[in-house]
Structures are given as C-alpha cells and as structure tokens.
Design an enzyme around this catalytic site. Structure first.
Site, short mmCIF file in Angstrom:
data_model
loop_
_atom_site.label_atom_id
_atom_site.label_comp_id
_atom_site.label_asym_id
_atom_site.label_seq_id
_atom_site.Cartn_x
_atom_site.Cartn_y
_atom_site.Cartn_z
N CYS A 1 43.80 41.88 49.43
CA CYS A 1 43.75 42.88 48.37
C CYS A 1 42.77 43.96 48.83
O CYS A 1 42.19 43.86 49.90
CB CYS A 1 43.39 42.29 47.01
SG CYS A 1 41.74 41.62 46.85
N CYS B 1 47.30 46.15 48.15
CA CYS B 1 46.67 46.92 49.23
C CYS B 1 47.61 47.98 49.79
O CYS B 1 47.23 48.74 50.67
CB CYS B 1 46.14 46.01 50.34
SG CYS B 1 47.40 45.14 51.27
N CYS C 1 48.09 47.40 54.52
CA CYS C 1 48.40 46.10 55.11
C CYS C 1 49.36 46.28 56.28
O CYS C 1 50.42 46.88 56.12
CB CYS C 1 49.05 45.18 54.08
SG CYS C 1 47.96 44.80 52.71
#
Length: 135
Positions: free
Chosen positions: A11, A85, A89
């Site tokens: 996250c 995120c 990511c």
C-alpha cells in the site's frame, strides 16, 4: 510457485492495510508462507490504530516498520497484493496480482479500523486457502 510461496502486500504508506494483512497472514500461515509488506511512499511508523486493532485480536505488529517497495522484493514474490498504490507498483509478467479495494485507515480511530481489519482477515483467509488448497 515454490513449496513456500511468498506474498507481498503493498500500500502507499505501508503503515495500515498492508501491515494488518501481513500480520494476519503470518498469524494464520505460520512459517508456511513467506510474508512481505512494503509501501510506495512509506510512513515513519505503523498506524497506531492499526496496531491497536490487531492487538485486540491477539496479533502484535508493534515490531514492524514501514518499508520502501523495492524492485527486487516485488520481482521475487509469488503473489503481489496491492491496496491503493496504483501505478507505483511494478508489474512483472507471470506474477499473480490481486488488487484489494480497502478503505484507508490513515487518520481514523480504532473504531473505524476494526471493520477494515476484519475485511482484511477474510481476504487473507481466502488467499491462504488458495495458496494451500490441500491444507
């Protein structure tokens, strides 16, 4: 996937959702799964409301610290679970990805974090059942 799969929870701040998910998976899987967590912009400390919510169910995450998402960590993980995120990511072909839409516990009190904690537990239990179908 190896006999001991690795799961990376990601996250933004690695202070709430991903820490609670990692705590649940460590608790439920024991040493049968390698558990990792990271954030695209890690906070300085784990969210105190997340720590308290997990303590209430007997899981201690006080020894955890937010970590920066490293390319190598993501690349070497079997399963990558993202939690808000977005494009931060990395994506690797052949990896299993899940994107869990979860409310962000940042700035919330423990009363508001409990339902997020419980939702995460349900998702972790499902993931674990899929990783260990014969267990």
């Amino acid at each position: 996937m190896s006999d001991k799969p690795s799961v990376l929870f990601v996250c933004v701040h690695n202070a709430g959702r991903s820490q609670m998910a990692a705590g649940w998976l460590r608790h439920l899987a024991g040493d049968t799964v390698e558990v990792r967590s990271a954030g695209s912009a890690p906070a300085d400390t784990v969210n105190p409301a997340a720590v308290e919510a997990m303590r209430e169910v007997g899981i201690d995450i006080t020894d955890q610290t937010p970590k920066l998402l490293e390319y190598a960590t993501a690349e070497s993980s079997d399963v990558i679970v993202t939690m808000g995120c977005a494009d931060a990511c990395p994506v690797f072909p052949g990896k299993r990805y899940e994107d869990w839409k979860l409310e962000d516990p940042a700035g919330k009190g423990v009363d508001a974090v409990r339902p997020i904690r419980d939702d995460i537990r349900t998702r972790v239990e499902k993931l674990l059942a899929e990783l260990r179908p014969s267990a």
